[in-house]
Motif scaffolding. Structure first.
Motif, PDB file in Angstrom:
ATOM      1  N   ARG A  10       0.831  -1.210   0.000  1.00 22.29           N
ATOM      2  CA  ARG A  10       0.000   0.000   0.000  1.00 22.29           C
ATOM      3  C   ARG A  10       0.863   1.256   0.000  1.00 22.29           C
ATOM      4  NH1 ARG A  10      -3.079  -2.680   3.893  1.00 22.29           N
ATOM      5  NH2 ARG A  10      -2.082  -1.401   5.482  1.00 22.29           N
ATOM      6  N   ASN A  14       0.823   4.079  -2.848  1.00 24.55           N
ATOM      7  CA  ASN A  14       0.527   5.475  -2.524  1.00 24.55           C
ATOM      8  C   ASN A  14       1.633   6.409  -3.009  1.00 24.55           C
ATOM      9  OD1 ASN A  14      -1.722   4.420  -1.318  1.00 24.55           O
ATOM     10  ND2 ASN A  14      -1.018   4.768   0.768  1.00 24.55           N
ATOM     11  N   ARG A  18       1.216   9.411  -5.809  1.00 26.87           N
ATOM     12  CA  ARG A  18       1.662  10.786  -5.593  1.00 26.87           C
ATOM     13  C   ARG A  18       2.639  11.225  -6.685  1.00 26.87           C
ATOM     14  NH1 ARG A  18       1.698   8.822  -0.056  1.00 26.87           N
ATOM     15  NH2 ARG A  18      -0.052   9.794   1.027  1.00 26.87           N
ATOM     16  N   ARG A  43      -8.041  11.537  -2.036  1.00 24.43           N
ATOM     17  CA  ARG A  43      -7.534  11.575  -0.661  1.00 24.43           C
ATOM     18  C   ARG A  43      -6.027  11.352  -0.615  1.00 24.43           C
ATOM     19  NH1 ARG A  43      -6.884   7.944   3.748  1.00 24.43           N
ATOM     20  NH2 ARG A  43      -7.435   6.220   2.396  1.00 24.43           N
ATOM     21  N   LEU A  44      -5.526  10.457  -1.458  1.00 26.96           N
ATOM     22  CA  LEU A  44      -4.102  10.147  -1.448  1.00 26.96           C
ATOM     23  C   LEU A  44      -3.255  11.247  -2.093  1.00 26.96           C
ATOM     24  CD1 LEU A  44      -4.257   6.366  -2.364  1.00 26.96           C
ATOM     25  CD2 LEU A  44      -3.763   7.365  -0.129  1.00 26.96           C
TER      26      LEU A  44
END
Length: 80
Positions: A10, A14, A18, A43-44
């Motif tokens: 994860r 993530n 980004r 959200r990320l």
């Protein structure tokens, strides 16, 4: 039944999200590419600023012009 991704997987996902957002990917493309919801993609990557010009601006730049340096991507790839 599929297994849940590990914490390390994860974290890597993530960071990749980004980095893609900093490269200029739209949130819908990120959500589709990583098979996540649009809300999770937002959200990320909500605090990531796009570092490169959009495709529209790149198409209008002279061919010999270099792209601006992308100095903030390394910050996204280094774990906090």
């Amino acid at each position: 039944m599929p297994r849940a991704p590990t914490k390390q997987a994860r974290t890597q996902r993530n960071q990749a999200i980004r980095a893609d957002r900093a490269r200029g990917w739209p949130l819908r493309k990120i959500a589709k590419h990583y098979c996540i919801s649009l809300a999770l993609a937002h959200r990320l990557a909500r605090d990531v600023h796009i570092q490169l010009p959009s495709r529209w601006h790149r198409a209008r730049m002279p061919q010999g012009a270099p792209l601006p340096p992308c100095t903030a991507v390394h910050r996204l790839l280094v774990p906090y």
